[in-house]
Scaffold this active site. Structure first.
Site, PDB file in Angstrom:
ATOM      1  N   TYR A 183       0.851  -1.133   0.000  1.00 61.78           N
ATOM      2  CA  TYR A 183       0.028   0.022   0.046  1.00 61.78           C
ATOM      3  C   TYR A 183       0.847   1.219   0.253  1.00 61.78           C
ATOM      4  O   TYR A 183       2.266   1.063  -0.321  1.00 61.78           O
ATOM      5  CB  TYR A 183      -0.947  -0.023   1.261  1.00 61.78           C
ATOM      6  CG  TYR A 183      -2.155   0.830   1.325  1.00 61.78           C
ATOM      7  CD1 TYR A 183      -3.085   0.690   0.357  1.00 61.78           C
ATOM      8  CD2 TYR A 183      -2.160   1.739   2.267  1.00 61.78           C
ATOM      9  CE1 TYR A 183      -4.138   1.656   0.238  1.00 61.78           C
ATOM     10  CE2 TYR A 183      -3.354   2.274   2.398  1.00 61.78           C
ATOM     11  CZ  TYR A 183      -4.110   2.496   1.463  1.00 61.78           C
ATOM     12  OH  TYR A 183      -5.280   3.204   1.611  1.00 61.78           O
TER      13      TYR A 183
ATOM     14  N   ARG B  50      -6.191  10.236 -10.797  1.00 62.10           N
ATOM     15  CA  ARG B  50      -5.649  10.901  -9.730  1.00 62.10           C
ATOM     16  C   ARG B  50      -4.978   9.665  -8.766  1.00 62.10           C
ATOM     17  O   ARG B  50      -5.945   9.497  -7.942  1.00 62.10           O
ATOM     18  CB  ARG B  50      -6.750  11.915  -9.080  1.00 62.10           C
ATOM     19  CG  ARG B  50      -6.269  12.899  -8.120  1.00 62.10           C
ATOM     20  CD  ARG B  50      -5.810  12.456  -6.642  1.00 62.10           C
ATOM     21  NE  ARG B  50      -6.770  11.978  -5.938  1.00 62.10           N
ATOM     22  CZ  ARG B  50      -6.567  10.928  -4.847  1.00 62.10           C
ATOM     23  NH1 ARG B  50      -5.899   9.824  -4.900  1.00 62.10           N
ATOM     24  NH2 ARG B  50      -7.834  10.757  -4.077  1.00 62.10           N
TER      25      ARG B  50
ATOM     26  N   LYS C  21      -5.655  -2.255  -2.976  1.00 58.97           N
ATOM     27  CA  LYS C  21      -6.912  -1.866  -2.125  1.00 58.97           C
ATOM     28  C   LYS C  21      -7.491  -3.104  -1.768  1.00 58.97           C
ATOM     29  O   LYS C  21      -8.238  -3.550  -0.750  1.00 58.97           O
ATOM     30  CB  LYS C  21      -7.834  -0.965  -2.678  1.00 58.97           C
ATOM     31  CG  LYS C  21      -7.459   0.605  -2.718  1.00 58.97           C
ATOM     32  CD  LYS C  21      -7.868   1.322  -1.485  1.00 58.97           C
ATOM     33  CE  LYS C  21      -6.904   2.731  -1.720  1.00 58.97           C
ATOM     34  NZ  LYS C  21      -7.182   3.467  -0.388  1.00 58.97           N
TER      35      LYS C  21
ATOM     36  N   GLU D 205     -12.207   4.634  -6.911  1.00 62.06           N
ATOM     37  CA  GLU D 205     -11.111   4.946  -6.075  1.00 62.06           C
ATOM     38  C   GLU D 205     -10.217   5.902  -7.198  1.00 62.06           C
ATOM     39  O   GLU D 205      -9.953   5.352  -8.318  1.00 62.06           O
ATOM     40  CB  GLU D 205     -10.217   3.672  -5.804  1.00 62.06           C
ATOM     41  CG  GLU D 205      -8.759   3.866  -4.895  1.00 62.06           C
ATOM     42  CD  GLU D 205      -9.339   4.301  -3.504  1.00 62.06           C
ATOM     43  OE1 GLU D 205     -10.223   3.434  -2.997  1.00 62.06           O
ATOM     44  OE2 GLU D 205      -8.757   5.001  -3.090  1.00 62.06           O
ATOM     45  N   ASP D 206      -9.457   6.793  -6.587  1.00 59.04           N
ATOM     46  CA  ASP D 206      -8.674   7.610  -7.363  1.00 59.04           C
ATOM     47  C   ASP D 206      -9.125   8.160  -8.719  1.00 59.04           C
ATOM     48  O   ASP D 206      -8.186   8.258  -9.657  1.00 59.04           O
ATOM     49  CB  ASP D 206      -7.086   7.067  -7.401  1.00 59.04           C
ATOM     50  CG  ASP D 206      -6.588   7.007  -5.891  1.00 59.04           C
ATOM     51  OD1 ASP D 206      -7.326   7.447  -4.881  1.00 59.04           O
ATOM     52  OD2 ASP D 206      -5.624   6.612  -5.740  1.00 59.04           O
TER      53      ASP D 206
ATOM     54  N   ASP E 196     -14.245   5.930  -1.995  1.00 59.71           N
ATOM     55  CA  ASP E 196     -13.251   5.666  -0.932  1.00 59.71           C
ATOM     56  C   ASP E 196     -12.480   7.096  -0.456  1.00 59.71           C
ATOM     57  O   ASP E 196     -12.321   7.508   0.799  1.00 59.71           O
ATOM     58  CB  ASP E 196     -12.122   4.830  -1.199  1.00 59.71           C
ATOM     59  CG  ASP E 196     -11.312   4.620   0.052  1.00 59.71           C
ATOM     60  OD1 ASP E 196     -11.641   4.529   1.083  1.00 59.71           O
ATOM     61  OD2 ASP E 196      -9.941   4.143  -0.249  1.00 59.71           O
ATOM     62  N   ASP E 197     -12.218   8.009  -1.470  1.00 61.33           N
ATOM     63  CA  ASP E 197     -11.309   9.250  -1.377  1.00 61.33           C
ATOM     64  C   ASP E 197     -12.005  10.447  -0.800  1.00 61.33           C
ATOM     65  O   ASP E 197     -11.795  10.978   0.409  1.00 61.33           O
ATOM     66  CB  ASP E 197     -10.727   9.710  -2.558  1.00 61.33           C
ATOM     67  CG  ASP E 197      -9.863   8.472  -3.300  1.00 61.33           C
ATOM     68  OD1 ASP E 197      -8.807   8.337  -2.555  1.00 61.33           O
ATOM     69  OD2 ASP E 197     -10.146   8.223  -4.354  1.00 61.33           O
TER      70      ASP E 197
ATOM     71  N   ASN F 101      -0.600  11.561   0.111  1.00 63.45           N
ATOM     72  CA  ASN F 101       0.048  10.396   0.015  1.00 63.45           C
ATOM     73  C   ASN F 101       0.653  10.280  -1.589  1.00 63.45           C
ATOM     74  O   ASN F 101       0.211  11.182  -2.286  1.00 63.45           O
ATOM     75  CB  ASN F 101      -0.790   8.954  -0.180  1.00 63.45           C
ATOM     76  CG  ASN F 101      -1.434   8.846   1.002  1.00 63.45           C
ATOM     77  OD1 ASN F 101      -0.676   8.762   2.350  1.00 63.45           O
ATOM     78  ND2 ASN F 101      -2.663   8.762   1.465  1.00 63.45           N
TER      79      ASN F 101
HETATM   80  N1  LIG Z   1      -4.978   9.862   3.755  1.00 65.49           N
HETATM   81  C1  LIG Z   1      -5.717   9.392   2.970  1.00 65.49           C
HETATM   82  O1  LIG Z   1      -6.648   8.257   3.582  1.00 65.49           O
HETATM   83  C2  LIG Z   1      -6.162   9.934   1.733  1.00 65.49           C
HETATM   84  C3  LIG Z   1      -5.071  10.747   1.253  1.00 65.49           C
HETATM   85  N2  LIG Z   1      -5.519  11.591   0.245  1.00 65.49           N
HETATM   86  C4  LIG Z   1      -4.530  12.246  -0.379  1.00 65.49           C
HETATM   87  O2  LIG Z   1      -5.144  13.431  -0.585  1.00 65.49           O
HETATM   88  C5  LIG Z   1      -4.660  14.362  -1.712  1.00 65.49           C
HETATM   89  C6  LIG Z   1      -5.536  15.013  -2.351  1.00 65.49           C
HETATM   90  O3  LIG Z   1      -6.384  14.279  -2.864  1.00 65.49           O
HETATM   91  P1  LIG Z   1      -7.918  14.611  -3.451  1.00 65.49           P
HETATM   92  O4  LIG Z   1      -8.536  15.386  -2.595  1.00 65.49           O
HETATM   93  O5  LIG Z   1      -8.672  13.206  -4.060  1.00 65.49           O
HETATM   94  O6  LIG Z   1      -7.415  15.223  -4.675  1.00 65.49           O
HETATM   95  P2  LIG Z   1      -7.992  16.695  -5.542  1.00 65.49           P
HETATM   96  O7  LIG Z   1      -7.385  16.851  -6.652  1.00 65.49           O
HETATM   97  O8  LIG Z   1      -9.578  16.350  -5.461  1.00 65.49           O
HETATM   98  O9  LIG Z   1      -7.812  17.877  -4.601  1.00 65.49           O
HETATM   99  C7  LIG Z   1      -6.679  18.489  -4.352  1.00 65.49           C
HETATM  100  C8  LIG Z   1      -6.821  19.958  -3.856  1.00 65.49           C
HETATM  101  O10 LIG Z   1      -5.855  20.392  -3.365  1.00 65.49           O
HETATM  102  C9  LIG Z   1      -5.380  21.569  -3.784  1.00 65.49           C
HETATM  103  N3  LIG Z   1      -4.092  21.881  -4.218  1.00 65.49           N
HETATM  104  C10 LIG Z   1      -3.136  21.307  -4.874  1.00 65.49           C
HETATM  105  N4  LIG Z   1      -1.981  21.742  -4.898  1.00 65.49           N
HETATM  106  C11 LIG Z   1      -2.222  22.769  -4.029  1.00 65.49           C
HETATM  107  C12 LIG Z   1      -1.237  23.627  -3.336  1.00 65.49           C
HETATM  108  N5  LIG Z   1       0.198  23.571  -3.825  1.00 65.49           N
HETATM  109  N6  LIG Z   1      -1.575  24.608  -2.515  1.00 65.49           N
HETATM  110  C13 LIG Z   1      -2.712  24.456  -1.934  1.00 65.49           C
HETATM  111  N7  LIG Z   1      -3.847  23.870  -2.573  1.00 65.49           N
HETATM  112  C14 LIG Z   1      -3.324  22.937  -3.546  1.00 65.49           C
HETATM  113  C15 LIG Z   1      -6.161  21.564  -5.156  1.00 65.49           C
HETATM  114  O11 LIG Z   1      -6.498  22.836  -5.681  1.00 65.49           O
HETATM  115  P3  LIG Z   1      -7.573  23.350  -6.909  1.00 65.49           P
HETATM  116  O12 LIG Z   1      -8.943  22.815  -6.700  1.00 65.49           O
HETATM  117  O13 LIG Z   1      -7.370  24.740  -7.183  1.00 65.49           O
HETATM  118  O14 LIG Z   1      -6.819  22.740  -8.255  1.00 65.49           O
HETATM  119  C16 LIG Z   1      -7.451  20.967  -4.859  1.00 65.49           C
HETATM  120  O15 LIG Z   1      -8.341  21.838  -4.106  1.00 65.49           O
HETATM  121  C17 LIG Z   1      -3.736  13.187  -2.507  1.00 65.49           C
HETATM  122  O16 LIG Z   1      -2.314  13.154  -2.153  1.00 65.49           O
HETATM  123  C18 LIG Z   1      -4.257  11.931  -1.905  1.00 65.49           C
HETATM  124  O17 LIG Z   1      -3.179  10.765  -1.978  1.00 65.49           O
HETATM  125  C19 LIG Z   1      -6.858  11.222  -0.280  1.00 65.49           C
HETATM  126  C20 LIG Z   1      -7.735  10.264  -0.060  1.00 65.49           C
HETATM  127  C21 LIG Z   1      -7.450   9.616   1.003  1.00 65.49           C
HETATM  128  C1  LIG Z   2      -5.412   6.543   0.581  1.00 69.97           C
HETATM  129  C2  LIG Z   2      -5.937   6.910  -0.590  1.00 69.97           C
HETATM  130  O1  LIG Z   2      -6.943   6.750  -0.902  1.00 69.97           O
HETATM  131  C3  LIG Z   2      -5.387   8.003  -1.482  1.00 69.97           C
HETATM  132  O2  LIG Z   2      -4.359   8.392  -1.046  1.00 69.97           O
HETATM  133  O3  LIG Z   2      -5.881   8.235  -2.560  1.00 69.97           O
HETATM  134 MG   LIG Z   3      -7.524   6.933  -2.935  1.00 72.12          MG
END
Ligand SMILES: NC(=O)C1=CN([C@@H]2O[C@H](COP(=O)(O)OP(=O)(O)OC[C@H]3O[C@@H](n4cnc5c(N)ncnc54)[C@H](OP(=O)(O)O)[C@@H]3O)[C@@H](O)[C@H]2O)C=CC1
Ligand SMILES: CC(=O)C(=O)O
Ligand SMILES: [Mg+2]
Length: 663
Positions: A211, A264, A282, A354-355, A377-378, A519
Site C-alpha cells: 500500500y 488521480r 486496495k 478509487e482515485d 473511498d477518497d 500520499n
Molecule cells: N490519507 C488518506 O486516507 C487519503 C489521502 N488522500 C490524499 O489527499 C491528496 C488529495 O486528494 P484529493 O482530495 O482526492 O485530490 P483533489 O485533486 O480532488 O484535490 C486536491 C486539492 O488540493 C489543492 N491543491 C493542490 N496543490 C495545492 C497547493 N500547492 N496549495 C494549495 N492547494 C493545493 C487543489 O486545488 P485546486 O482545486 O485549486 O486545483 C485541490 O483543491 C492526495 O495526495 C491523496 O493521496 C486522498 C484520499 C485519502
Molecule cells: C489513501 C488514498 O485513498 C489515497 O491517497 O488516494
Molecule cells: Mg484513494
C-alpha cells in the site's frame, strides 16, 4: 480419482461445496471449479459436463483410464453464447476451434492461432501453478500421493509457519521497497494463502509495501514491472461489450469491486492504465484487513486514455495511447460498466470508486449512489477515518467538535469530503443547521482561501465553503487570519506545511492538531519529525503515509496513520454481511465512531489517536458490525434475519488464510 479442467465455476457447486473446494477440478487462469457430489458421481463416468452458469461456456471433459488413473484428459470447449435473437450460438469457430492437447501452443508455430484456455489436466503440475490451491512444500505426503505431486516437489514437507518465516527473511534481504513489492506480488500469484497469511501476521511491516507509499512507485513503474493482469482492464475498445468482458473473469461470486480510471493516483496525478496498482492494493487490504474472500474481489481499471505525456511516450506503457476521453464518451463507458456490473453480479456487489479525478468523482458518486451500492473511498472513506481521528484527538486537546476551528489545505475530494462529514457530525451534536456548522470550517485551494468573492468561479463542491472573508492567497496568511485549532493537509502537494505554518499553529494552540494526509510520503504536507520539532513536541500529528517514531525533546512520538485503510475494509465487510443495497451517510458516521472507540488509553498515553494496525482485524469486525447495524436500522439490509451478535457474525465471516487440508 481424476481431475477435470472446467471453464467456469458452477454456481450451484459453489454454494454446496464452498467450504471444501476440493481438487476434483482445477482452475484456469485463477478460476476454480469444484464438483458437487452429483458431479463427482458423474465424474466416475467417462464424460463430465461442468455447467457454465450464466457465462455461457461449457467445458466437456473426457477421460481415458489407464491403470486406474488418467493417462490424459482431453477437454473440448464448446463456447455457447446467446445470439441476438435468443438461441444459443455455437461460437467455436470464432473461439479458435478445438484444441487437441494440453500444451497445444508448444506445437504451434508463432503465426498459428491457438486457444490458450482450452486445456486438459492430468497432473499435479497444474495444481502447483494454481495460486488458490497451491501450498508448495506444505503439501503433506498424503496430498502429494493423492494429487500426482510425487517428484514435482523436493522431499521436505514444511509448515505454513516455516514458509512464512522463510519468505519474511527473504523479503527483509531486499533493500529496495519496490523489490519487496514485486516479491509480494509474485507470492500472491503463486500461493495466495501464504501471501495473505504473511500480510495479516506482519501487517505493520508489509502495509507500506503493498500500500502507500510503495504502491505509488509501483504504479509509476507499472508498465515496466507488469507481469500478470491481476484484474480486469476495460478500455474504450471494449465499449459495447463490457458485459462480455466481465464474463471473462473466472470468478462468479464477486462481492467487492474497486475501480479506478487512473486520473488521480494518490498525489501522483494521472497515471492512466498504470493506476491498476491501486485497485489491486486496495483489494489485498479488503482481504487481509477486512476478511473479504480474495475470490470475491475484483480489481478494475477503466482505461479512457491518459493526458500524461511522459506515459504516452513511454515504450513500456501498457494502456491506450491516446488523450483521455471525457464528456459523453466517458459517461457512456462508465454507464455501460455500471450497468454490466449489476447485470452480471447483482444488486449487492459493492463498487468502490478509487482515485478518480474530482471532476468525475463527485458526479459518479451522486449519479450512482441512488441506483447502485457505491462508495467513494477518497471522499467518504477518508472523511470517516479523519473524523474518527478528530474525535479521538478531542480526548487529548479537549473541547467538542463545534468548539474547534478547522482549516484545510486542499479543497478536493478528500478535503471537502472530510469537511462535510465534520459539519454533519457537528450539526447532529449541536442541532445547529448544516449551513451554520460549515462556517467553522475553512478551505484553501491552489488559488488561496475559499471565500464568497470567489463563489461564481468555484467548482460546485467548493461553493458551500465560500464564507465571508477577504481573499488570502497563501496558507500562512490564512492560518494567521483564521487561527484554526486543527490544520488538515489534503492537497497532494508535499512540503506545504512549512516551519512558519507549524510555528504559527503552535503560537495560538497549546496542542495544535495537524493532519498531513497526502500520499505517498513524497507528497506529505510535512513529515512527522517536522511536525514534532517545529511545534516543540506539542503537535497531535497523523499522516496519510506512515512515518517512523520520532525522538523529540526527550520523548518518543509514534505518529498515527490517518488513512482510509482503517475504514474501507471493515466498511465493505459490513455492507457485504448485511446484504446492504445502498450506502448511507449514517453508515460513515457509524464506522467513524466504531474506529474512534477502538483507541485505548494506552494508545492515548503514547499520543496516538488511531489504534495500531496490528489490531486491524478486530477493528474491522467492529466497524463492520456498526455499519451492518445501521444498514438494518435504515431498512437497507437484505440478509435476514439480522444476526443477534453482529461483531461475532462479522468475525465468523472473515477469510482465514490458513491452508485447507485436501482429501
Ligand atoms: N490519507 C488518506 O486516507 C487519503 C489521502 N488522500 C490524499 O489527499 C491528496 C488529495 O486528494 P484529493 O482530495 O482526492 O485530490 P483533489 O485533486 O480532488 O484535490 C486536491 C486539492 O488540493 C489543492 N491543491 C493542490 N496543490 C495545492 C497547493 N500547492 N496549495 C494549495 N492547494 C493545493 C487543489 O486545488 P485546486 O482545486 O485549486 O486545483 C485541490 O483543491 C492526495 O495526495 C491523496 O493521496 C486522498 C484520499 C485519502
Ligand atoms: C489513501 C488514498 O485513498 C489515497 O491517497 O488516494
Ligand atoms: Mg484513494
Amino acid at each position: 480419482m481424476f481431475w477435470i479442467r472446467s471453464y467456469e465455476k458452477s454456481s450451484s457447486c459453489y454454494s454446496c461445496c464452498e467450504e471444501n473446494r476440493s481438487l476434483f477440478a482445477v482452475s484456469r487462469a485463477g478460476g476454480t471449479s469444484t464438483l458437487c457430489p452429483s458431479q463427482r458421481k458423474a465424474a466416475s463416468a467417462a464424460v463430465v459436463v461442468c455447467s457454465a452458469g450464466s457465462a455461457g461456456r461449457t467445458g466437456v471433459g473426457e477421460k481415458t483410464i489407464t491403470n486406474g488413473r488418467p493417462a490424459a484428459v482431453e477437454v473440448t470447449v464448446k463456447e455457447t453464447r446467446k445470439g441476438p435473437s435468443g438461441p444459443e450460438v455455437d461460437s467455436r469457430s470464432t473461439a479458435g476451434g478445438v484444441v487437441e492437447d494440453v500444451y497445444g501452443e508448444d506445437l504451434a508455430t508463432e503465426d498459428q492461432l491457438i486457444t490458450p484456455w482450452a486445456v486438459s489436466v492430468a497432473s499435479g503440475y497444474s495444481l502447483l501453478r494454481d495460486p488458490h490451491h497451491n501450498k508448495g512444500l506444505a503439501f503433506t505426503q498424503k496430498e502429494r500421493d493423492a494429487y500426482y505431486l510425487q517428484g514435482l516437489l523436493p522431499p521436505a514437507c514444511v509448515t505454513q509457519e516455516l514458509q512464512e518465516k522463510k519468505v519474511m527473511h527473504m523479503l527483509r534481504q531486499y533493500q529496495v521497497p519496490l523489490q519487496r513489492y514485486m516479491a509480494l506480488m509474485d507470492l500472491q500469484e503463486r500461493n495466495e494463502r501464504l501471501f495473505y497469511k504473511l500480510l495479516m501476521d506482519n501487517v505493520e511491516e508489509l502495509l507500506p509495501i503493498v500500500y502507500t507509499p510503495t504502491v505509488g512507485e509501483a504504479c509509476q513503474k507499472w508498465g515496466s514491472i507488469y507481469r500478470r493482469p491481476q484484474g480486469l482492464y476495460i478500455s474504450l475498445r471494449e465499449k459495447g461489450r463490457i458485459l462480455d468482458v466481465l464474463k471473462n473473469w473466472p470468478e462468479r461470486n464477486i462481492q467487492v469491486i474497486v475501480v479506478t480510471d487512473g486520473e488521480r493516483i494518490l498525489g501522483l496525478g494521472d497515471l492512466g492504465c498504470q493506476g491498476m496498482g491501486i485497485p489491486v492494493g486496495k483489494l489485498a487490504l479488503y482481504t487481509a484487513l477486512g476478511g473479504v474472500r480474495p475470490s470475491a474481489c475484483l480489481p478494475v481499471m477503466i482505461d479512457v486514455g491518459t493526458n500524461n505525456e511522459k506515459l504516452l511516450n513511454d515504450e513500456f506503457y501498457i494502456g491506450l495511447r491516446q488523450k483521455r476521453a471525457n464528456g459523453q464518451e466517458y459517461a457512456e463507458l462508465m454507464d455501460e460498466f455500471m450497468t454490466a456490473v449489476k447485470q452480471n453480479y447483482g444488486e449487492k456487489v459493492l463498487i468502490q470508486f478509487e482515485d478518480f479525478a474530482n471532476h468525475n468523482a463527485f458526479e459518479l458518486l451522486a449519479k450512482y449512489r441512488r441506483t447502485h451500492l457505491v462508495f467513494n473511498d477518497d471522499i467518504q472513506g477518508t472523511a470517516s477515518v479523519v473524523l474518527a481521528g478528530l474525535v479521538a484527538a478531542l480526548k487529548l486537546v479537549g473541547g467538542t467538535l463545534a468548539e474547534h476551528t478547522f482549516l484545510f489545505l486542499g479543497a478536493g475530494e478528500a478535503g471537502t469530503g472530510i469537511a462535510e462529514l465534520i459539519a454533519l457530525e457537528m450539526s447532529r451534536q449541536t442541532k445547529a443547521p448544516l449551513e451554520e456548522t460549515r462556517k467553522k470550517i475553512w478551505l484553501v485551494d491552489s488559488k488561496g482561501l475559499i471565500v464568497d468573492s470567489r463563489k461564481e468561479s468555484l467548482q460546485h463542491f467548493k461553493k458551500p465553503w465560500a464564507h465571508e472573508h477577504e481573499h488570502l492567497k497563501g496558507l500562512l496568511d490564512a492560518v494567521k487570519a483564521i487561527k484554526p485549532t486543527v490544520l488538515i493537509g489534503s492537497s497532494g502537494a508535499g512540503k506545504t506545511f512549512t516551519k512558519e505554518v507549524i510555528e504559527a499553529m503552535t503560537s495560538f494552540n497549546e496542542k495544535p492538531v495537524i493532519f498531513a494526509l497526502s500520499n505517498p510520503t513524497s507528497q506529505s504536507e510535512c513529515t512527522a519529525e517536522e511536525a514534532y520539532q517545529w511545534s516543540k513536541a506539542r503537535a497531535i500529528f497523523a499522516s496519510g503515509s506512515p512515518f517512523d517514531p520520532v525522538e523529540c525533546h526527550g520523548q518518543t512520538f509514534v505518529p498515527g496513520q490517518a488513512n482510509n485503510a482503517y475504514i474501507f475494509p471493515g466498511f465493505g465487510l459490513g455492507l457485504v454481511i448485511s446484504g446492504a443495497i445502498r450506502v448511507h451517510d449514517d453508515m460513515l458516521l457509524a464506522a467513524s465512531e466504531a474506529l474512534a472507540r477502538q483507541v485505548t488509553q494506552e494508545n492515548f498515553d503514547k499520543g496516538l489517536i488511531y489504534p495500531p494496525f496490528s489490531n486491524i482485524r478486530k477493528i474491522s469486525a467492529h466497524i463492520a458490525a456498526e455499519v451492518a447495524a445501521k444498514a438494518y436500522e435504515l431498512g437497507l439490509a437484505t440478509r435476514l434475519p439480522r444476526p443477534a451478535n453482529l461483531v461475532k457474525y462479522a468475525e465468523s465471516c472473515m477469510y482465514s488464510p490458513n491452508y485447507r487440508s485436501y482429501r
